[in-house]
Enzyme design. Structure first.
Site, PDB file in Angstrom:
ATOM      1  N   GLU A 151       0.929  -1.292  -0.061  1.00 47.52           N
ATOM      2  CA  GLU A 151      -0.136   0.029   0.175  1.00 47.52           C
ATOM      3  C   GLU A 151       0.908   1.458  -0.013  1.00 47.52           C
ATOM      4  O   GLU A 151       2.108   1.267   0.322  1.00 47.52           O
ATOM      5  CB  GLU A 151      -1.008  -0.014   1.283  1.00 47.52           C
ATOM      6  CG  GLU A 151      -0.137  -0.072   2.636  1.00 47.52           C
ATOM      7  CD  GLU A 151      -0.941   0.783   3.695  1.00 47.52           C
ATOM      8  OE1 GLU A 151      -1.412   1.970   3.307  1.00 47.52           O
ATOM      9  OE2 GLU A 151      -1.084   0.211   4.772  1.00 47.52           O
ATOM     10  N   LYS A 167      -5.585  10.639   0.348  1.00 49.99           N
ATOM     11  CA  LYS A 167      -5.545   9.491   1.094  1.00 49.99           C
ATOM     12  C   LYS A 167      -6.955   8.721   0.493  1.00 49.99           C
ATOM     13  O   LYS A 167      -7.895   9.255   0.589  1.00 49.99           O
ATOM     14  CB  LYS A 167      -5.736   9.606   2.529  1.00 49.99           C
ATOM     15  CG  LYS A 167      -5.979   8.211   3.227  1.00 49.99           C
ATOM     16  CD  LYS A 167      -6.009   8.329   4.593  1.00 49.99           C
ATOM     17  CE  LYS A 167      -6.545   7.113   5.444  1.00 49.99           C
ATOM     18  NZ  LYS A 167      -6.791   7.317   6.818  1.00 49.99           N
ATOM     19  N   VAL A 224      -5.421   0.374   2.785  1.00 51.51           N
ATOM     20  CA  VAL A 224      -5.514  -1.235   2.519  1.00 51.51           C
ATOM     21  C   VAL A 224      -6.779  -1.422   1.911  1.00 51.51           C
ATOM     22  O   VAL A 224      -6.586  -2.357   0.942  1.00 51.51           O
ATOM     23  CB  VAL A 224      -5.728  -1.655   4.005  1.00 51.51           C
ATOM     24  CG1 VAL A 224      -5.828  -3.035   3.925  1.00 51.51           C
ATOM     25  CG2 VAL A 224      -4.344  -1.621   4.634  1.00 51.51           C
ATOM     26  N   ASP A 256     -17.241   5.326  13.448  1.00 55.26           N
ATOM     27  CA  ASP A 256     -15.780   5.284  12.661  1.00 55.26           C
ATOM     28  C   ASP A 256     -15.444   3.912  12.591  1.00 55.26           C
ATOM     29  O   ASP A 256     -14.687   3.600  13.746  1.00 55.26           O
ATOM     30  CB  ASP A 256     -14.694   6.201  13.569  1.00 55.26           C
ATOM     31  CG  ASP A 256     -13.463   6.338  12.496  1.00 55.26           C
ATOM     32  OD1 ASP A 256     -13.436   5.606  11.507  1.00 55.26           O
ATOM     33  OD2 ASP A 256     -12.631   7.230  12.878  1.00 55.26           O
ATOM     34  N   SER A 274     -13.185   1.575  10.001  1.00 56.30           N
ATOM     35  CA  SER A 274     -12.570   1.664   8.746  1.00 56.30           C
ATOM     36  C   SER A 274     -12.972   0.704   7.574  1.00 56.30           C
ATOM     37  O   SER A 274     -13.545  -0.173   7.816  1.00 56.30           O
ATOM     38  CB  SER A 274     -10.780   1.261   8.809  1.00 56.30           C
ATOM     39  OG  SER A 274     -10.299   1.216   7.665  1.00 56.30           O
ATOM     40  N   ALA A 275     -13.058   1.436   6.504  1.00 59.69           N
ATOM     41  CA  ALA A 275     -13.610   0.743   5.275  1.00 59.69           C
ATOM     42  C   ALA A 275     -12.433  -0.495   4.644  1.00 59.69           C
ATOM     43  O   ALA A 275     -13.013  -1.408   4.091  1.00 59.69           O
ATOM     44  CB  ALA A 275     -13.817   1.692   4.048  1.00 59.69           C
ATOM     45  N   ASP A 276     -11.593  -0.681   5.531  1.00 63.53           N
ATOM     46  CA  ASP A 276     -10.345  -1.825   5.132  1.00 63.53           C
ATOM     47  C   ASP A 276     -11.359  -2.922   5.438  1.00 63.53           C
ATOM     48  O   ASP A 276     -11.263  -3.948   4.766  1.00 63.53           O
ATOM     49  CB  ASP A 276      -9.304  -1.459   6.154  1.00 63.53           C
ATOM     50  CG  ASP A 276      -8.212  -0.756   5.715  1.00 63.53           C
ATOM     51  OD1 ASP A 276      -8.581   0.070   4.951  1.00 63.53           O
ATOM     52  OD2 ASP A 276      -7.451  -0.534   6.601  1.00 63.53           O
ATOM     53  N   LYS A 304      -3.899  -1.362  15.151  1.00 67.96           N
ATOM     54  CA  LYS A 304      -3.183  -0.504  15.935  1.00 67.96           C
ATOM     55  C   LYS A 304      -3.961  -0.312  17.424  1.00 67.96           C
ATOM     56  O   LYS A 304      -5.118  -0.561  17.393  1.00 67.96           O
ATOM     57  CB  LYS A 304      -2.861   0.761  15.293  1.00 67.96           C
ATOM     58  CG  LYS A 304      -1.563   1.051  14.895  1.00 67.96           C
ATOM     59  CD  LYS A 304      -1.495   2.236  13.898  1.00 67.96           C
ATOM     60  CE  LYS A 304      -2.333   2.304  12.842  1.00 67.96           C
ATOM     61  NZ  LYS A 304      -2.433   1.424  11.741  1.00 67.96           N
TER      62      LYS A 304
HETATM   63  N1  PSU Z   1      -1.532   1.133   9.659  1.00 71.88           N
HETATM   64  C1  PSU Z   1      -0.239   1.882   9.558  1.00 71.88           C
HETATM   65  N2  PSU Z   1       0.040   2.962   8.937  1.00 71.88           N
HETATM   66  C2  PSU Z   1      -0.825   3.542   8.151  1.00 71.88           C
HETATM   67  C3  PSU Z   1      -2.302   2.825   8.019  1.00 71.88           C
HETATM   68  C4  PSU Z   1      -2.370   1.756   8.639  1.00 71.88           C
HETATM   69  O1  PSU Z   1       0.650   1.322  10.296  1.00 71.88           O
HETATM   70  O2  PSU Z   1      -0.645   4.457   7.632  1.00 71.88           O
HETATM   71  C5  PSU Z   1      -3.389   3.479   6.954  1.00 71.88           C
HETATM   72  C6  PSU Z   1      -3.525   2.336   6.032  1.00 71.88           C
HETATM   73  O3  PSU Z   1      -3.359   2.751   4.857  1.00 71.88           O
HETATM   74  C7  PSU Z   1      -5.046   1.823   6.594  1.00 71.88           C
HETATM   75  C8  PSU Z   1      -5.510   3.215   7.097  1.00 71.88           C
HETATM   76  O4  PSU Z   1      -5.665   1.174   5.473  1.00 71.88           O
HETATM   77  O5  PSU Z   1      -4.298   3.799   7.444  1.00 71.88           O
HETATM   78  C9  PSU Z   1      -6.835   3.185   7.674  1.00 71.88           C
HETATM   79  O6  PSU Z   1      -7.257   4.462   7.693  1.00 71.88           O
HETATM   80  P1  PSU Z   1      -8.778   4.533   8.204  1.00 71.88           P
HETATM   81  O7  PSU Z   1      -8.921   4.438   9.756  1.00 71.88           O
HETATM   82  O8  PSU Z   1      -9.124   6.108   8.108  1.00 71.88           O
HETATM   83  O9  PSU Z   1      -9.611   3.667   7.397  1.00 71.88           O
HETATM   84 MN    MN Z   2     -12.153   5.987   9.959  1.00 71.05          MN
END
Ligand code: PSU
Ligand code: MN
Length: 302
Positions: free
Chosen positions: A26, A87, A107, A139, A141-143, A160
């Site tokens: 990614e 992003k 992701v 909130d 993640s769409a992951d 995390k």
């Molecule tokens: N994990 C990391 N560093 C990052 C991310 C995840 O260690 O930068 C990024 C990844 O690209 C992941 C995104 O898909 O954060 C998730 O963001 P959000 O919570 O806004 O969906």
């Molecule tokens: Mn989010």
């Protein structure tokens, strides 16, 4: 009218044609997850590690409307250093591409594009998941939803600790996303080797994971992703970790940080407040996940 392009780099296109093992990488970690200038070094090193383990790296991003599966060195430099890199999650892909803009892919977005290109092994640092307080903020993640509908084996160091780990694990179960621990049955907590949650299934080699990948195809459970949770070798100091996490979450609330800005904000807070300790751990995570993903891609292609 501007029309977008979908292009594999010469290296990735040759590997695809020859049926050689490929690992998707990614780009959001490069543009939004790691500070300059180490982000570019890491992006390059990770590609080298994948090659040393016998696979072809395919870092994915959108540059000036062009969907790139595999980046040249100039393009890696652009992702690492340009100030106009957004992003992009899955929902943003077509919008960014059709308007000729540039974005690093999360992701969710990377897995989507990799799958479209015919790549099914992916290395990242940590997945997005359910944020703390999601019962009010919604909130998540769409992951998670992206991985629930893609045939992808994703190597990560868990999610995390900034997230609600328990809720994230529940969502993985609901979404039929497979989960195995690599040489552990403790679900890793990204900077920490153990989040306090247990994983039901432990695997001990890339070959074993390759066998699972083949069984997924036979049993048709490969419409959903498989997560390989790979704990970092040397974790962050736990007391320091917990203190920084607390101040980070408080800072996010105080500064009104919401939506897609939350994850980059907390990562940056960790890197600054730990004076680089979390950055070092973060880099180790990405390297070791890339090596394992390459081993899996090689084993699965046999
Ligand atoms: N994990 C990391 N560093 C990052 C991310 C995840 O260690 O930068 C990024 C990844 O690209 C992941 C995104 O898909 O954060 C998730 O963001 P959000 O919570 O806004 O969906
Ligand atoms: Mn989010």
């Amino acid at each position: 009218m501007k029309s977008y392009e979908f292009v594999a780099s010469p290296e990735v296109s040759a590997a695809l044609k020859a049926g050689k093992p490929i690992v998707a990488l990614e780009s959001t970690i490069i543009s939004h997850g790691l500070p300059r200038p180490s982000n570019l070094d890491v992006a390059r090193e990770v590609e080298t590690i994948v090659r040393e383990h016998g696979a072809t790296p395919a870092t994915i991003a959108i540059l000036d409307g062009k969907v790139c599966i595999g980046l040249t060195d100039d393009q890696l430099v652009a992702i690492a250093n340009r100030d106009d890199i957004a992003k992009a999650s899955s929902r943003d892909l077509a919008i960014v591409a059709a308007t000729g803009k540039s974005a690093a892919t999360t992701v969710a977005a990377t897995a989507h594009l990799a799958s479209l290109a015919g790549i099914h092994v992916f290395a990242t640092g940590g997945l997005g998941g359910v944020h703390r307080g999601a019962n009010e903020s919604f909130d998540e993640s769409a992951d998670l939803t992206a991985l629930s509908s893609l045939d992808m084996t994703v190597v990560c160091a868990g999610v995390k600790s900034i997230l609600d780990v328990g809720a994230t694990l529940e969502r993985l179960e609901t979404l039929a996303i497979g989960l195995v621990g690599y040489k552990t049955n403790h679900f890793p907590g990204f900077y920490l080797t153990d989040s306090g949650f247990t994983i039901e299934h432990q695997v001990n080699s890339a070959e074993e994971i390759a066998q699972i990948i083949h069984a997924r195809q036979a049993l048709k459970t490969d419409a959903h992703a498989l997560i390989v949770a790979n704990p970092v070798a040397k974790e962050m100091d736990r007391v320091r970790h917990d203190a920084i996490l607390k101040s980070g979450l408080e800072g996010a609330t105080k500064n009104g940080i919401t939506g897609k800005a939350v994850t980059p904000f907390l990562l940056e807070h960790f890197h600054t407040a730990s004076e680089g300790e979390s950055l070092k751990v973060n880099i180790e995570i990405i390297k070791s996940n890339s090596a394992l993903a390459a081993d899996i891609a090689v084993a699965a292609s046999r």
